[in-house]
Write a protein that holds these residues in place. Structure first.
Motif, mmCIF file in Angstrom:
data_model
loop_
_atom_site.group_PDB
_atom_site.id
_atom_site.type_symbol
_atom_site.label_atom_id
_atom_site.label_comp_id
_atom_site.label_asym_id
_atom_site.label_seq_id
_atom_site.Cartn_x
_atom_site.Cartn_y
_atom_site.Cartn_z
ATOM 1 N N LEU A 1 -9.343 20.244 -35.148
ATOM 2 C CA LEU A 1 -8.727 20.484 -36.442
ATOM 3 C C LEU A 1 -8.487 19.175 -37.181
ATOM 4 C CD1 LEU A 1 -6.126 23.282 -35.634
ATOM 5 C CD2 LEU A 1 -8.127 23.475 -37.114
ATOM 6 N N LEU A 2 -8.031 18.178 -36.445
ATOM 7 C CA LEU A 2 -7.779 16.885 -37.067
ATOM 8 C C LEU A 2 -9.082 16.225 -37.489
ATOM 9 C CD1 LEU A 2 -4.946 15.633 -34.732
ATOM 10 C CD2 LEU A 2 -4.734 16.421 -37.076
ATOM 11 N N ALA A 3 -10.142 16.471 -36.735
ATOM 12 C CA ALA A 3 -11.447 15.960 -37.143
ATOM 13 C C ALA A 3 -11.866 16.583 -38.460
ATOM 14 C CB ALA A 3 -12.481 16.253 -36.066
ATOM 15 N N LEU A 4 -11.562 17.866 -38.626
ATOM 16 C CA LEU A 4 -11.877 18.525 -39.891
ATOM 17 C C LEU A 4 -11.063 17.936 -41.030
ATOM 18 C CD1 LEU A 4 -12.205 22.274 -38.871
ATOM 19 C CD2 LEU A 4 -13.922 20.904 -40.043
ATOM 20 N N ALA B 1 -4.633 6.915 -39.198
ATOM 21 C CA ALA B 1 -5.033 5.738 -39.965
ATOM 22 C C ALA B 1 -6.230 6.079 -40.837
ATOM 23 C CB ALA B 1 -5.391 4.579 -39.024
ATOM 24 N N VAL B 2 -6.382 5.322 -41.920
ATOM 25 C CA VAL B 2 -7.509 5.536 -42.823
ATOM 26 C C VAL B 2 -8.245 4.222 -43.029
ATOM 27 C CG1 VAL B 2 -6.435 7.471 -44.019
ATOM 28 C CG2 VAL B 2 -6.068 5.153 -44.870
ATOM 29 N N SER C 1 -11.375 8.034 -41.401
ATOM 30 C CA SER C 1 -10.048 8.248 -40.827
ATOM 31 C C SER C 1 -10.096 8.223 -39.311
ATOM 32 C CB SER C 1 -9.473 9.588 -41.299
ATOM 33 O OG SER C 1 -10.176 10.662 -40.721
ATOM 34 N N LEU C 2 -8.918 8.077 -38.744
ATOM 35 C CA LEU C 2 -8.739 8.064 -37.291
ATOM 36 C C LEU C 2 -7.441 8.775 -36.992
ATOM 37 C CD1 LEU C 2 -9.031 5.097 -34.823
ATOM 38 C CD2 LEU C 2 -6.817 6.209 -35.135
ATOM 39 N N ASN C 3 -7.459 9.627 -35.974
ATOM 40 C CA ASN C 3 -6.216 10.250 -35.543
ATOM 41 C C ASN C 3 -6.132 10.239 -34.029
ATOM 42 O OD1 ASN C 3 -7.068 13.014 -34.384
ATOM 43 N ND2 ASN C 3 -8.158 12.919 -36.344
ATOM 44 N N VAL C 4 -4.919 10.242 -33.541
ATOM 45 C CA VAL C 4 -4.682 10.212 -32.093
ATOM 46 C C VAL C 4 -3.670 11.285 -31.731
ATOM 47 C CG1 VAL C 4 -3.980 8.822 -30.113
ATOM 48 C CG2 VAL C 4 -5.046 7.709 -32.097
ATOM 49 N N ARG D 1 -0.985 10.533 -18.975
ATOM 50 C CA ARG D 1 -1.164 11.169 -20.268
ATOM 51 C C ARG D 1 -2.635 11.164 -20.650
ATOM 52 N NH1 ARG D 1 2.636 14.269 -22.354
ATOM 53 N NH2 ARG D 1 1.999 13.785 -24.488
ATOM 54 N N LEU D 2 -3.016 12.195 -21.363
ATOM 55 C CA LEU D 2 -4.358 12.295 -21.926
ATOM 56 C C LEU D 2 -4.271 11.928 -23.400
ATOM 57 C CD1 LEU D 2 -7.287 13.399 -21.237
ATOM 58 C CD2 LEU D 2 -6.518 15.534 -22.303
ATOM 59 N N SER D 3 -5.115 11.009 -23.848
ATOM 60 C CA SER D 3 -5.168 10.628 -25.260
ATOM 61 C C SER D 3 -6.533 10.983 -25.821
ATOM 62 C CB SER D 3 -4.929 9.122 -25.432
ATOM 63 O OG SER D 3 -3.638 8.752 -25.006
ATOM 64 N N VAL D 4 -6.537 11.563 -27.015
ATOM 65 C CA VAL D 4 -7.779 11.879 -27.709
ATOM 66 C C VAL D 4 -7.779 11.120 -29.031
ATOM 67 C CG1 VAL D 4 -9.287 13.666 -28.646
ATOM 68 C CG2 VAL D 4 -7.822 14.185 -26.678
ATOM 69 N N ILE D 5 -8.705 10.178 -29.169
ATOM 70 C CA ILE D 5 -8.842 9.378 -30.384
ATOM 71 C C ILE D 5 -10.098 9.855 -31.099
ATOM 72 C CG2 ILE D 5 -9.069 7.057 -31.349
ATOM 73 C CD1 ILE D 5 -7.952 5.957 -28.714
ATOM 74 N N THR D 6 -9.947 10.361 -32.308
ATOM 75 C CA THR D 6 -11.086 10.874 -33.060
ATOM 76 C C THR D 6 -11.325 10.029 -34.303
ATOM 77 O OG1 THR D 6 -10.637 13.131 -32.307
ATOM 78 C CG2 THR D 6 -12.099 12.881 -34.193
#
Length: 206
Positions: free
Chosen positions: A21-24, A105-106, A112-115, A178-183
């Protein structure tokens, strides 16, 4: 005596749906329809992912944003409907998912980038690939993403949203607790790979 910690959760859908969703959101941001306010200054130093010991650097020209701006930019917009439809969730569930963003971040050109983070175990690669494809991702491929901070892998793909095509890379990193997902989302594969490489080579614990 303190109780021993329980086993880490094994369900994989929520964090992966959140990441997609954040990738979208990032894809739609390339259209210029997300109106974001003034960025917090980023001085080139390390950014630590909240709730973890993991940190990394952003490429030059990128700016960290207030996480709340993400939800504010979506509120009452047509993007909400597209996100909810692709995710198969309600608006209230979508709001809860957006609350999981720990870093946003943009970059130049609407990149963009989200974590997000989760207590879940590292998901099988096939799970992420299947979910990317179920969201309409194309040219999906697993890619090497070696790090010194834990088990990791990455999946590259393309998404179309509102007539805009974006190239994305989801980096999944398990540091043990912890699991981190950086997109990362940009307008080209070469730029996405460049940004991801800056992040990969700067990943560190503490």
């Amino acid at each position: 005596m303190s109780p021993l910690p329980g086993p880490r959760a094994r369900g994989h859908r929520l964090p992966m749906v959140t990441a997609l969703l954040l990738a979208l959101v990032g894809t739609l941001g390339l259209t210029g329809c997300a109106s974001l306010g003034t960025a917090a200054k980023y001085d080139g130093g390390r950014l630590r992912i909240d709730g973890t010991d993991l940190s990394f650097r952003l490429p030059e020209g990128w700016e960290r944003r207030d996480n709340e701006e993400l939800a504010d930019a979506l509120a009452g917009s047509e993007i909400d409907d597209e996100l909810a439809e692709r995710g198969g969730i309600s608006s209230s569930q979508q709001d809860a998912i957006l609350d999981e963003v720990v870093l946003f971040a943009v970059g130049p050109g609407g990149s963009s980038l989200n974590v997000l983070t989760s207590s879940e175990a590292l998901p099988p690669r096939a799970v992420l690939i299947d979910q990317v494809e179920s969201f309409g991702g194309t040219d999906v491929r697993e890619t090497d993403f070696p790090t010194d901070v834990g088990d990791s892998f990455a999946v590259a793909y393309r998404l179309d949203a509102q007539g805009v095509q974006a190239d994305l890379l989801a980096m999944v990193i398990d540091t043990g607790d912890r699991l981190s997902v950086i997109t990362v989302t940009t307008g080209s594969r070469a730029e996405t790979d460049r940004v991801a490489e800056v992040i990969r080579t700067s990943l560190a614990l503490r």
